[in-house]
Design a protein around this motif. Structure first.
Motif, PDB file in Angstrom:
ATOM      1  N   ASP A 114       0.831  -1.210   0.000  1.00 62.71           N
ATOM      2  CA  ASP A 114       0.000   0.000   0.000  1.00 62.71           C
ATOM      3  C   ASP A 114       0.858   1.250   0.000  1.00 62.71           C
ATOM      4  N   PHE A 115       2.143   1.056   0.354  1.00 64.95           N
ATOM      5  CA  PHE A 115       3.029   2.228   0.448  1.00 64.95           C
ATOM      6  C   PHE A 115       4.320   1.963  -0.299  1.00 64.95           C
ATOM      7  N   THR A 116       4.875   3.020  -0.839  1.00 62.83           N
ATOM      8  CA  THR A 116       6.187   2.902  -1.478  1.00 62.83           C
ATOM      9  C   THR A 116       7.046   4.091  -1.060  1.00 62.83           C
ATOM     10  N   VAL A 117       8.309   4.060  -1.461  1.00 63.06           N
ATOM     11  CA  VAL A 117       9.208   5.189  -1.160  1.00 63.06           C
ATOM     12  C   VAL A 117       9.977   5.531  -2.428  1.00 63.06           C
ATOM     13  N   ASP A 118      10.534   6.705  -2.434  1.00 62.84           N
ATOM     14  CA  ASP A 118      11.439   7.084  -3.517  1.00 62.84           C
ATOM     15  C   ASP A 118      12.766   6.398  -3.239  1.00 62.84           C
ATOM     16  N   PRO A 119      13.208   5.442  -4.067  1.00 62.66           N
ATOM     17  CA  PRO A 119      14.422   4.708  -3.693  1.00 62.66           C
ATOM     18  C   PRO A 119      15.687   5.565  -3.821  1.00 62.66           C
ATOM     19  N   ALA A 120      16.605   5.351  -2.888  1.00 62.95           N
ATOM     20  CA  ALA A 120      17.909   6.013  -3.005  1.00 62.95           C
ATOM     21  C   ALA A 120      18.687   5.336  -4.125  1.00 62.95           C
ATOM     22  N   PRO A 121      19.410   6.082  -4.936  1.00 62.77           N
ATOM     23  CA  PRO A 121      20.121   5.454  -6.067  1.00 62.77           C
ATOM     24  C   PRO A 121      21.276   4.571  -5.617  1.00 62.77           C
ATOM     25  N   MET A 122      21.856   4.875  -4.439  1.00 65.86           N
ATOM     26  CA  MET A 122      22.967   4.045  -3.944  1.00 65.86           C
ATOM     27  C   MET A 122      22.642   3.539  -2.547  1.00 65.86           C
ATOM     28  N   LYS A 123      23.328   2.480  -2.132  1.00 66.50           N
ATOM     29  CA  LYS A 123      23.053   1.880  -0.825  1.00 66.50           C
ATOM     30  C   LYS A 123      23.198   2.933   0.281  1.00 66.50           C
ATOM     31  N   LEU A 124      22.183   3.001   1.138  1.00 71.80           N
ATOM     32  CA  LEU A 124      22.247   3.932   2.265  1.00 71.80           C
ATOM     33  C   LEU A 124      23.242   3.381   3.280  1.00 71.80           C
ATOM     34  N   LYS A 125      24.212   4.215   3.680  1.00 70.69           N
ATOM     35  CA  LYS A 125      25.258   3.725   4.573  1.00 70.69           C
ATOM     36  C   LYS A 125      24.884   4.006   6.022  1.00 70.69           C
ATOM     37  N   LYS A 126      25.194   3.028   6.865  1.00 73.22           N
ATOM     38  CA  LYS A 126      24.898   3.144   8.302  1.00 73.22           C
ATOM     39  C   LYS A 126      25.527   4.399   8.919  1.00 73.22           C
ATOM     40  N   ASP A 127      26.753   4.635   8.491  1.00 73.21           N
ATOM     41  CA  ASP A 127      27.503   5.732   9.103  1.00 73.21           C
ATOM     42  C   ASP A 127      26.883   7.102   8.812  1.00 73.21           C
ATOM     43  N   ASP A 128      26.018   7.132   7.807  1.00 78.38           N
ATOM     44  CA  ASP A 128      25.366   8.416   7.493  1.00 78.38           C
ATOM     45  C   ASP A 128      24.149   8.675   8.380  1.00 78.38           C
ATOM     46  N   GLY A 129      23.893   7.778   9.329  1.00 79.54           N
ATOM     47  CA  GLY A 129      22.784   7.978  10.267  1.00 79.54           C
ATOM     48  C   GLY A 129      21.527   7.249   9.823  1.00 79.54           C
ATOM     49  N   VAL A 130      20.531   7.220  10.732  1.00 82.29           N
ATOM     50  CA  VAL A 130      19.280   6.506  10.447  1.00 82.29           C
ATOM     51  C   VAL A 130      18.464   7.316   9.445  1.00 82.29           C
ATOM     52  N   PRO A 131      18.149   6.734   8.296  1.00 77.75           N
ATOM     53  CA  PRO A 131      17.403   7.527   7.311  1.00 77.75           C
ATOM     54  C   PRO A 131      15.934   7.689   7.695  1.00 77.75           C
ATOM     55  N   THR A 132      15.336   8.736   7.209  1.00 82.28           N
ATOM     56  CA  THR A 132      13.890   8.909   7.384  1.00 82.28           C
ATOM     57  C   THR A 132      13.240   8.506   6.058  1.00 82.28           C
ATOM     58  N   LEU A 133      12.314   7.564   6.132  1.00 82.82           N
ATOM     59  CA  LEU A 133      11.628   7.142   4.911  1.00 82.82           C
ATOM     60  C   LEU A 133      10.295   7.869   4.817  1.00 82.82           C
ATOM     61  N   THR A 134      10.056   8.501   3.702  1.00 82.14           N
ATOM     62  CA  THR A 134       8.752   9.129   3.507  1.00 82.14           C
ATOM     63  C   THR A 134       7.921   8.194   2.634  1.00 82.14           C
ATOM     64  N   LEU A 135       6.883   7.631   3.237  1.00 86.66           N
ATOM     65  CA  LEU A 135       6.049   6.665   2.499  1.00 86.66           C
ATOM     66  C   LEU A 135       5.021   7.399   1.653  1.00 86.66           C
ATOM     67  N   MET A 136       4.779   6.847   0.462  1.00 87.59           N
ATOM     68  CA  MET A 136       3.738   7.406  -0.409  1.00 87.59           C
ATOM     69  C   MET A 136       2.760   6.287  -0.736  1.00 87.59           C
ATOM     70  N   ALA A 137       1.500   6.627  -0.909  1.00 86.71           N
ATOM     71  CA  ALA A 137       0.492   5.599  -1.233  1.00 86.71           C
ATOM     72  C   ALA A 137       0.722   5.090  -2.655  1.00 86.71           C
ATOM     73  N   THR A 138       0.498   3.778  -2.849  1.00 86.00           N
ATOM     74  CA  THR A 138       0.522   3.222  -4.216  1.00 86.00           C
ATOM     75  C   THR A 138      -0.904   3.267  -4.762  1.00 86.00           C
ATOM     76  N   PRO A 139      -1.071   3.259  -6.072  1.00 89.59           N
ATOM     77  CA  PRO A 139      -2.447   3.200  -6.599  1.00 89.59           C
ATOM     78  C   PRO A 139      -3.094   1.862  -6.257  1.00 89.59           C
TER      79      PRO A 139
END
Ligand code: CTP
Length: 410
Positions: free
Chosen positions: A287-312
Motif C-alpha cells: 500500500d506504500f512505497t518510497v522514492d528509492p535512493a540510487p545508492m546503498k544507504l550507509k549506516k555511518d550516514d545515520g538513520v534515514p527517514t523514509l517518507t512513504l507514499m500511497a501506491t495506486p
C-alpha cells in the motif's frame, strides 16, 4: 502363456477399491459403468475385501476381480497388464493410505502397482472421516498428486460411518459416473476456453538497491490458483511477485510475468486486463512505497527517514476498466472485525467475489500451505471454506468464477 488382453473395443476402466466402508458404493458404480458398456476390471485391496466381497465384483464386472499381484491365472504380471490397457483408472473409495502410497510411489499391492504401471488418466475419489480428510498429510499428498495431473473428486459432506457428520463422504455413484464419462470422452474443464489473469505474491518496494519494503505473502495461494485454473481448462497468465514459482511446476504450464513493485504489477496487469475473461487479484500489493535512493544507504550516514507514499489501488483500477461480462475477484487480508471489514471492502472495491483471509488465525494465510477463507459474493452473501490446502481452496474459488462466467456476470 495366453494373452489376457480382452477382445473388446469398449473403453477399459480399472476400478480400484480401497479398504473403507464406502467400498459398498463402488458396487453400484461398477454396475453403472457396465450398464454404459465400459469394460471394467475391478482391483480390490486386501482391506477392501473386509468390507465387500470379491465375488460381488466378479459377478458384475467384465472379468474376475483381482486382489493380488501374485497367482493370477491369466497373467503373471497383472499390474502391467491392467495399467497398460486401461483408458482410465478410477479409485473409489480412495483411502488416506492408498493416497499416501500413490503419492510416495509405493507399489506394495496390486492396486498401487497398477497405478504406477499406467499412463492412463487417474481419478481418485477419496472417502474418509473428516479428521483424516483435513489432515495436512492427506491434503499435501493430494496436492502432490494433483500437480502430477491426477484428478481428485472432492468428497461430499454429510453423514459418515459411526453417526458423525462432516466432509469425507464418497460422492454418489451417479456423480462419479458422470465425471468418468467426462474424462473418457475428452475432459473439458469448467474453465475451458476461458482466459484468466491472476496475480500472486507480495510486491517489494525498493528503499535502495539492497533493501526493500515488503509483506509476508509467499504467493502460494496465487500460484495454486494459476495451477488449478489451467487444470480446469483455462489459459492462464500469472503476474507474479513471488519467487516460489521458479521452484514449482506451475511455470511449465502457465504464462508467467515476473514483477517486483506495485507499480510494475499495475502496469503488467492493466496491459493484459482487456484480453481476459476473469481477473483474480491474489497478490498482496504494497500500500506504500518510497522514492528509492540510487545508492546503498550507509549506516555511518545515520538513520534515514523514509517518507512513504500511497501506491495506486490496482484492483479499483481494474474494476473501473472492467469489460462486459468480465469477472473480477479480490482478496482481503484482515486481522480483526473480519466480516465487517470485508463487507466494507467488497463494497469499496466493487468486485464480483471477495476472498477473505483472517490472517491472524492459525494455519491461515501468509506463509502457510493451508488456508481457510470466507467467500463473499456481490450481495455480501458469505460462505466459509474450512481449513484445507491452497489447491482445494482454489477449486472452490474457481468453481464460482466458472459459474459466474457461465451466467455472463456481472
Ligand atoms: N490491492 C490492490 N492494490 C493495492 C492494494 C491492494 O489491487 N494497492 C488488492 C489486493 O490484491 C487484494 C485487495 O486489493 O485483492 C485487498 O487488499 P487488502 O490489502 O486486503 O486491502 P487494502 O485495499 O490494501 O486495504 P487495507 O490494507 O486498508 O485493509
Amino acid at each position: 502363456m495366453h494373452s489376457a488382453t480382452p477382445d473388446t473395443s469398449s473403453p477399459r476402466i480399472v476400478l480400484g477399491v480401497a479398504g473403507g466402508i464406502a467400498a459398498y458404493k463402488s458396487v453400484e458404480l461398477l454396475r453403472r459403468l457396465r450398464d454404459a458398456g465400459y469394460f471394467v476390471s475391478p482391483v480390490l485391496t486386501r482391506d477392501a475385501t473386509r468390507f465387500v466381497g470379491e465375488v460381488t465384483f466378479s459377478a458384475l464386472a467384465s472379468e474376475p476381480a483381482r486382489t493380488s499381484l501374485y497367482g493370477d491365472p491369466t497373467t503373471p504380471i497383472p499390474h502391467t497388464y491392467l495399467g497398460q490397457h486401461a483408458d482410465l483408472i478410477v479409485v473409489a473409495p480412495a483411502t488416506a493410505h492408498l493416497i499416501a502410497r500413490f503419492a510416495m510411489g509405493l507399489a506394495d499391492d496390486l492396486l498401487s502397482a497398477t497405478l504406477l504401471a499406467s499412463r492412463a488418466p487417474v481419478l481418485l475419489c477419496p472417502a474418509m472421516h473428516t479428521e483424516m480428510w483435513e489432515q495436512p498429510s492427506v491434503q499435501e499428498n493430494l496436492a502432490v498428486l494433483r500437480r502430477r495431473g491426477v484428478l481428485v473428486m472432492e468428497p461430499s459432506t454429510g453423514p459418515l460411518a459411526g453417526g458423525d457428520v462432516g466432509a469425507g463422504r464418497l460422492p454418489e455413484p451417479d456423480d462419479i459416473f458422470a465425471l468418468v464419462e467426462h474424462v473418457i470422452h475428452g475432459y473439458r474443464g469448467p474453465l475451458s476456453g476461458r482466459r484468466l489473469l491472476i496475480s500472486a505474491g507480495g510486491t517489494r518496494e525498493a528503499i535502495d538497491p539492497v533493501r526493500v519494503l515488503s509483506n509476508r505473502s509467499s504467493g502460494r495461494q496465487g500460484l495454486a490458483l494459476a495451477e488449478v485454473a489451467q487444470r480446469l481448462g483455462a489459459s492462464v497468465t500469472l503476474v507474479s511477485a513471488s519467487s516460489l514459482d521458479l521452484a514449482l511446476d506451475v511455470v511449465r504450464h502457465v504464462d508467467v510475468v515476473h514483477v517486483e513493485s506495485a507499480a510494475q504489477m499495475r502496469e503488467e496487469l492493466l496491459e493484459r486486463a482487456e484480453q481476459n475473461d476473469a481477473i483474480i487479484m491474489a497478490a498482496a500489493v504494497s500500500d506504500f512505497t518510497v522514492d528509492p535512493a540510487p545508492m546503498k544507504l550507509k549506516k555511518d550516514d545515520g538513520v534515514p527517514t523514509l517518507t512513504l507514499m500511497a501506491t495506486p489501488d490496482i484492483l479499483s483500477d481494474l474494476v473501473a476498466r472492467r469489460r462486459d461480462g468480465q469477472v473480477i475477484v479480490g482478496f482481503a487480508a484482515e486481522t480483526n472485525d473480519v466480516l465487517a471489514n470485508a463487507v466494507a471492502k467488497l463494497q469499496r472495491k466493487g468486485v464480483d467475489l471477495l476472498v477473505v483471509n483472517d490472517v491472524s488465525a492459525p494455519g491461515v494465510g501468509f506463509e502457510h500451505s493451508t488456508n481457510e477463507v470466507i467467500i463473499l459474493d456481490k450481495n455480501a452473501e458469505s460462505s466459509t471454506v474450512t481449513l484445507r490446502s491452497k489447491e482445494a481452496i482454489s477449486y472452490e474459488i474457481l468453481t464460482r468464477v466458472a459459474s459466474l462466467l457461465n451466467q455472463g456476470a456481472p
